[in-house]
Design a protein around this motif. Sequence first.
Motif, short mmCIF file in Angstrom:
data_model
loop_
_atom_site.label_atom_id
_atom_site.label_comp_id
_atom_site.label_asym_id
_atom_site.label_seq_id
_atom_site.Cartn_x
_atom_site.Cartn_y
_atom_site.Cartn_z
N TRP A 22 0.87 -1.19 0.00
CA TRP A 22 0.00 0.00 0.00
C TRP A 22 0.89 1.22 0.00
O TRP A 22 1.80 1.34 0.83
CB TRP A 22 -0.87 -0.04 1.24
N CYS A 23 0.66 2.15 -0.92
CA CYS A 23 1.50 3.34 -1.05
C CYS A 23 0.63 4.59 -1.05
O CYS A 23 -0.44 4.62 -1.66
CB CYS A 23 2.33 3.28 -2.33
N ALA A 24 1.12 5.64 -0.39
CA ALA A 24 0.33 6.85 -0.21
C ALA A 24 0.34 7.76 -1.43
O ALA A 24 -0.46 8.69 -1.50
CB ALA A 24 0.82 7.62 1.01
N ASN A 25 1.23 7.52 -2.39
CA ASN A 25 1.14 8.27 -3.65
C ASN A 25 1.79 7.47 -4.76
O ASN A 25 2.39 6.40 -4.54
CB ASN A 25 1.72 9.69 -3.53
N ASP A 26 1.69 7.96 -5.98
CA ASP A 26 2.20 7.22 -7.13
C ASP A 26 3.72 7.12 -7.17
O ASP A 26 4.25 6.05 -7.49
CB ASP A 26 1.69 7.85 -8.43
N PRO A 27 4.48 8.21 -6.91
CA PRO A 27 5.93 8.04 -6.93
C PRO A 27 6.42 6.96 -5.97
O PRO A 27 7.32 6.17 -6.32
CB PRO A 27 6.44 9.44 -6.54
N ILE A 28 5.83 6.90 -4.78
CA ILE A 28 6.20 5.85 -3.84
C ILE A 28 5.87 4.48 -4.43
O ILE A 28 6.67 3.54 -4.37
CB ILE A 28 5.49 6.04 -2.49
N ALA A 29 4.68 4.36 -5.01
CA ALA A 29 4.26 3.08 -5.59
C ALA A 29 5.19 2.67 -6.72
O ALA A 29 5.54 1.48 -6.86
CB ALA A 29 2.82 3.18 -6.08
N LEU A 30 5.60 3.62 -7.54
CA LEU A 30 6.50 3.30 -8.65
C LEU A 30 7.87 2.88 -8.14
O LEU A 30 8.52 2.00 -8.71
CB LEU A 30 6.61 4.50 -9.60
N GLY A 31 8.33 3.49 -7.04
CA GLY A 31 9.58 3.06 -6.43
C GLY A 31 9.47 1.64 -5.90
O GLY A 31 10.38 0.82 -6.06
N ALA A 32 8.33 1.33 -5.24
CA ALA A 32 8.11 -0.03 -4.76
C ALA A 32 8.06 -1.02 -5.92
O ALA A 32 8.58 -2.14 -5.83
CB ALA A 32 6.82 -0.09 -3.95
N LEU A 33 7.44 -0.60 -7.03
CA LEU A 33 7.39 -1.46 -8.22
C LEU A 33 8.78 -1.75 -8.76
O LEU A 33 9.10 -2.88 -9.14
CB LEU A 33 6.52 -0.79 -9.29
N ASP A 34 9.64 -0.72 -8.79
CA ASP A 34 11.02 -0.92 -9.25
C ASP A 34 11.69 -2.04 -8.46
O ASP A 34 12.35 -2.92 -9.03
CB ASP A 34 11.83 0.37 -9.08
N VAL A 35 11.55 -2.00 -7.14
CA VAL A 35 12.20 -2.99 -6.28
C VAL A 35 11.59 -4.36 -6.51
O VAL A 35 12.32 -5.37 -6.61
CB VAL A 35 12.08 -2.57 -4.80
N ALA A 36 10.27 -4.43 -6.61
CA ALA A 36 9.61 -5.72 -6.82
C ALA A 36 10.10 -6.37 -8.12
O ALA A 36 10.40 -7.58 -8.15
CB ALA A 36 8.10 -5.54 -6.85
N LEU A 37 10.20 -5.59 -9.19
CA LEU A 37 10.66 -6.14 -10.46
C LEU A 37 12.12 -6.58 -10.39
O LEU A 37 12.50 -7.63 -10.93
CB LEU A 37 10.46 -5.11 -11.57
N GLN A 38 12.94 -5.78 -9.71
CA GLN A 38 14.35 -6.13 -9.56
C GLN A 38 14.51 -7.47 -8.83
O GLN A 38 15.46 -8.22 -9.08
CB GLN A 38 15.10 -5.03 -8.81
N ARG A 39 13.58 -7.78 -7.95
CA ARG A 39 13.69 -8.99 -7.14
C ARG A 39 12.93 -10.17 -7.75
O ARG A 39 12.76 -11.21 -7.11
CB ARG A 39 13.18 -8.71 -5.73
N GLY A 40 12.51 -10.00 -8.98
CA GLY A 40 11.87 -11.10 -9.67
C GLY A 40 10.43 -11.36 -9.27
O GLY A 40 9.86 -12.41 -9.63
N ARG A 41 9.81 -10.40 -8.56
CA ARG A 41 8.41 -10.57 -8.22
C ARG A 41 7.56 -10.30 -9.46
O ARG A 41 7.98 -9.65 -10.42
CB ARG A 41 8.01 -9.60 -7.09
N ARG A 42 6.33 -10.83 -9.44
CA ARG A 42 5.45 -10.73 -10.61
C ARG A 42 4.24 -9.88 -10.26
O ARG A 42 3.23 -10.39 -9.75
CB ARG A 42 5.04 -12.13 -11.05
#
Length: 356
Positions: A223-243
């Motif tokens: 859960w992210c309070a705004n889009d830039p935070i969410a996009l940063g979390a997405l970057d990390v998830a993709l880097q770690r091979g999450r889907r």
Amino acid sequence: MASLALSPGLVRGAAFRPMRAIFVNPGRSNEDFWVSVSAVMRAAAADLAIHLDIVYGERSVLYTQQVALERIAVAEPGDYLLVGNEQHSAGPILEAGLARALRCLIVFNGFVGDEVARYGGPRQKFPNFLGELLADNVAAGSEIARGLIAAAKRAGAPLHVVGINGNVETPAAADREIGLRQATAGIAGLTLGQVLTSDWTREEGRQRAAGLLDRYPETSIVWCANDPIALGALDVALQRGRRPGRDIFIGGLNWSSDAIAAIQSGHLELSLGGHFLLGGWALVLLRDYHEGLDFAEVPGGLSQSVPFGALDRSNIDSWVGRYDGSDWSAIRFQRFSHYLSGARGPYDFSLPAVLG
């Protein structure tokens, strides 16, 4: 200072009285969300024949107050002042505006705690404190959480939730976290880990998400309070091979262009938004008031609220097909004016109304 000057008169057949307003933008002058707020307000001002001045506070309380007080102190400051209580900065600005006989509207973030005792509600202690137009951030925080939980359930994923908030000195951030906690309370099988704070940026979103995924590797919902935070979390998830969309579900808030693209690609689940339009809606209220139609007399009264809307894969194409995020003149702000339409019910600034 950015400004937009118009010669009030006939606009698309509507006769308007001359009107001038100041908006104190607390954000950075290169910050996507607050730049969008200003762009929307310029479009609304053009449609409503309002001479609008905008000053930026660059996310500094002291600088916000400085530039606002300098603008208010000019020989002819205008008719109206719009200011938000970002990081509790609005009090001295409101006082300065009232001292210059400006009619003031609090927007985006309202007064809380001791501030309410000091300034009262609209038109209680100060008649020229006209009202407030706020976004329901508690509901927004809840809706982000509910949307992510629903997506995880559809995929058969576990409900292991973590959160990344913004600066909780901002009332909006505090309210969004309240909404998160309300939406996740009492759900069987759901666990809520830490909710960390950040400075609202993508980089801090990355840093916070990396720490949370290290601490809670079973995380399925961020859960992210705004889009830039969410996009940063997405970057990390993709880097770690999450889907994303299959074993991790991420959502934010702002309707930013990058988030919209990520929803279209299936990487983000949703983005709450519409509150960047709030400044435009505030100008609709003030134009009606200036023409003798007081928003105090319609449902919602002196404290109006604007609902957030959720953009997800079910409606994202409709939004993108209508608005490209750069030219907000496509929104006919006059259409929402009760003065022009003769409407006397509640103002409807919802996503369906904008898309209608």
